[in-house]
Every structure is written in structure tokens, then in C-alpha cells.
Design an enzyme around this catalytic site. Sequence first.
Site, PDB file in Angstrom:
ATOM      1  N   GLU A 163       0.788  -1.237   0.000  1.00 24.41           N
ATOM      2  CA  GLU A 163       0.000   0.000   0.000  1.00 24.41           C
ATOM      3  C   GLU A 163       0.822   1.290   0.000  1.00 24.41           C
ATOM      4  O   GLU A 163       0.799   2.056   0.967  1.00 24.41           O
ATOM      5  CB  GLU A 163      -0.970   0.000   1.189  1.00 24.41           C
ATOM      6  CG  GLU A 163      -1.981  -1.120   1.103  1.00 24.41           C
ATOM      7  CD  GLU A 163      -3.101  -1.010   2.136  1.00 24.41           C
ATOM      8  OE1 GLU A 163      -3.055  -0.088   2.966  1.00 24.41           O
ATOM      9  OE2 GLU A 163      -4.030  -1.823   2.089  1.00 24.41           O
ATOM     10  N   GLU A 356      -5.469  -8.714   0.989  1.00 20.53           N
ATOM     11  CA  GLU A 356      -6.064  -8.345   2.284  1.00 20.53           C
ATOM     12  C   GLU A 356      -7.533  -8.046   2.058  1.00 20.53           C
ATOM     13  O   GLU A 356      -7.892  -7.326   1.111  1.00 20.53           O
ATOM     14  CB  GLU A 356      -5.452  -7.048   2.847  1.00 20.53           C
ATOM     15  CG  GLU A 356      -4.118  -7.185   3.487  1.00 20.53           C
ATOM     16  CD  GLU A 356      -3.634  -5.849   4.067  1.00 20.53           C
ATOM     17  OE1 GLU A 356      -4.462  -4.972   4.396  1.00 20.53           O
ATOM     18  OE2 GLU A 356      -2.411  -5.684   4.175  1.00 20.53           O
TER      19      GLU A 356
END
Length: 449
Positions: A163, A356
Site C-alpha cells: 500500500e 487483504e
Amino acid sequence: MTFDKSFVWGAATAAYQIEGAYKDDGKGLSIWDVFCTQEGRIFQGQTGNIACDHYHHYKEDVQLMREMGLKAYRFSISWPRVLPDGTGRINEKGLDFYDKLVNELIANGIEPYVTLYHWDYPYELQKKGGWLNPDSPKWFAEYTQVIVDRLSDRVKNWFTLNEPQCFIGLGHFDTRLAPGLKLSVKELLTAAHNTLLAHGMAVSVIRQRSKQKANIGFAPQGLVSFPATVCEADIQAAKQEMFSVKKERPVNNNVWWMDPVYKGEYPEEAWKLFEKEMPVIGPDDMKLISQPLDYFAINTYGGTPVFMNESGKPELLKRYDGYPENAREWPLDFDALYWGAKFFYERYKLPILMAENGIPTCDWVHLDGKVHDTNRIDFLQRNIMSLEKAAGEGVPMHGYFVWSLLDNMEWYTGYAKRFGLIYVDYPTSKRIIKDSGLWYKQFIQGLVV
Ligand code: BG6
């Protein structure tokens, strides 16, 4: 089930959020160790100093994974645990920890998926400018080499960066995450470019030095816009929105990261909006950044409904008052994974790996000693169904990882809300598999749908 036999079912964690042992066995400080000591940064001044104490409980945690029938475990390595100064001297004890963890996983039939960087940057390198320093990609390559040389005889699945939208966008522009900086747009875009170069160099290192054929991915947030209705205009609006860049938040989008990595170019909109601030791009940079990867990894927790307004522009649909939401007040939209998988595959053409997906809830131990987190079970079921619908329509899929294996230190929100399949009683470090963990076990075995 529409997923084929090779589909990987797992759960994910990140080093800073679970390991604790922040000063043990020669570990260096990370920017998170320092950020958490700064007043007002973290909910109630909490820190990851102990967290789930996974550093000392890793064997027990692997046994719980085995009990839950997990096929794969995604975890990250703490760069300063291995290289306390970020480069140079190796901390053998730190490296040994990951060596032992990998052995334990393999001995228990669990495939390791290693994330090289999940936000805990070495503090010593931050003092030298961190991701803004032109040498930062080389520092990351050096660290990657140490890890690959040590683990790649047993580890074949890798993620480079987790991320970047968050650790660059929220860490270097909007101050919510470490190191908590507010850079100028020009500096921000330079730091972003350096992280993309770091990704590229890490891919080269893994390809050159891995002792077996490696699978490599990049794990950005997969930010989903989905159509408010299934009419063609709304579908187009959602797509336009999902692959757009906004002036106010330059790097908090998909394309700033995914277009360079998967297409070898910055999005056209980037050049239009930030002509003066774009980074200096070396002649071989884009080639380095866009080396082929093996799957299209994304972390997705929800999405935003979009429709085409009367002026022919995408517009966000305002949700009705009282719209269902989770404990972090994120609205619950169960179509996001379906549309996300479809749109991402259409644009980038690689098998989807949901690296995720999960939900924060307010769990506690009930009178019977168990943790009955029915909301999480329903959330996971619906999200998996949503992904399955995309698979049924021909989108290739690699796997699905629940965030998270354990309740943990959720960055600036501390320990307030829980994401785990396993409940952690922080004062005692005692673990209890929640109902959702037991459900996931049965689901993986094909006993429930
Ligand atoms: C992702 C991160 O942003 O989502 C995780 O990769 C994180 O590290 C998870 O814990 C949950 O969201 P949040 O808002 O706590 O970062």
C-alpha cells in the site's frame, strides 16, 4: 465453488502490528517506533512495543494457523530488525527469527507469502531523508538481497511493497501515518517515484538471486468504485472514477502506482494535472518499474458507489442516512470485490490475488469463553461470494487472504478495533480462535459455503 483447486486460502499480518519485541535481540528502531512516541499521533498514545508479542509466540501462532487449516500465511519482515541501520551490518538474530518462522510454517504445511515492506522503515535511513533520498531504491535493493539470499530456498512467493498509497500518501502528505510528514507535491511525487524504483530493483534482485522460481507481486490498495446501478452509463462512470487521479490527493488512487508497474507509464492525467511537479524520470526507470509480475495483488476492504450524472461526469452516490457500517464507520458494500476484480482484470490482465480483505469489529470474550463474531463471518462469506461471482465470469484468481490472522495494532487507531480471526487478550497474550476462524476452517475444507 468456482475457484479451482490451486486457489490459495490464507490470512495476513504485518510485522509492526503483531511482533512487539521492538528493542529485542539487536533490532533497530523503525519510524513507527518513533512515531508512536510523539504526542497525539496514536489513539490513546498506544504503541506496537509489545503488540501481540508474536516474536515470542510465533510457534503457538503457527499451530493456530494449522488448526484453522490455513494453506498460506502472508507476513512482513521488519527491515530494521534485520538491518538495524537500514543498510550495512546484518543483525543475525533478527534474520534468524524469520528463518525459524519460515521453517515452522513449512513444517506445518503452510505456504509463506513474504511482504518485504509493510511500512516500518528503518529510522536511521529516515534521518537521511527516507524515500526522498535518491539512494533509497538502492537501500531497499540491498535489504531485499539479504532476505532473498537467506529465505528463497524455502520462500517462493513475494510482495515488494504494501500500500504505497498509504505509506507515501498518508505518511508524507497527510501526516496520519509515520513518518507524519507534509511534503510539497513535488517532493511527494519524487518520494513516490523512488518507491516505484525500489519496487523495480527488488523485482530484479528476486529474479536474479532466488534459489527457485519466484512468484512476485506488488500489494497496493485496490480502491474500488462500483456502479450504483447496472446500467451501462453507471458502469462506465465507475470505471472512469476508479482509474482517475485527483488534484487534491495526487497519489491516493490506483493508477499512480498500477499504471507504472503494469503498463510502464504514468497515467496521462498525471502529466496534465502535475506537469510542473512530476518527478525526474531516468531513461531506464519505467522499464525497471514495469518488469513482469506473477499476480495482480490488491488489498480491498470496500468500495464507493458511482453514477453518471446529467452532465456526463462520474459522481459519488450519497448513501442513505443510517447506511450499515462496520466498527470503523466504513460503509458496508458487498459488491466491491466483484466489480473491483472485473475492472482491474480488464485493465491490467493478471490473475487477481486478494492480499487483504477483512472487517474491524468490537469483539469480546463471551460468558462461554468463546468469541462469537457473527458479523465477521457474514462479511467474509459475502466478500468471497462477490469474488466468486467474478471468477465465474472468467476473471482468473490466485488467492484470498483475510486481514487479519490476529487482532493487532491498527496503526494510528491503536488496539481499539479488532480485525482478527484470532482474538488476542493483550494483557496476557492469550489467543482464542474466534467463531470466524472456525468458520474459515470449515469453509477451506469445503464443509460450509
Ligand atoms: C491496510 C493495511 O490498510 O488495511 C493493514 O495494509 C491495515 O496494515 C488494514 O491494518 C486495516 O486498515 P487500517 O485503516 O487499520 O490501516
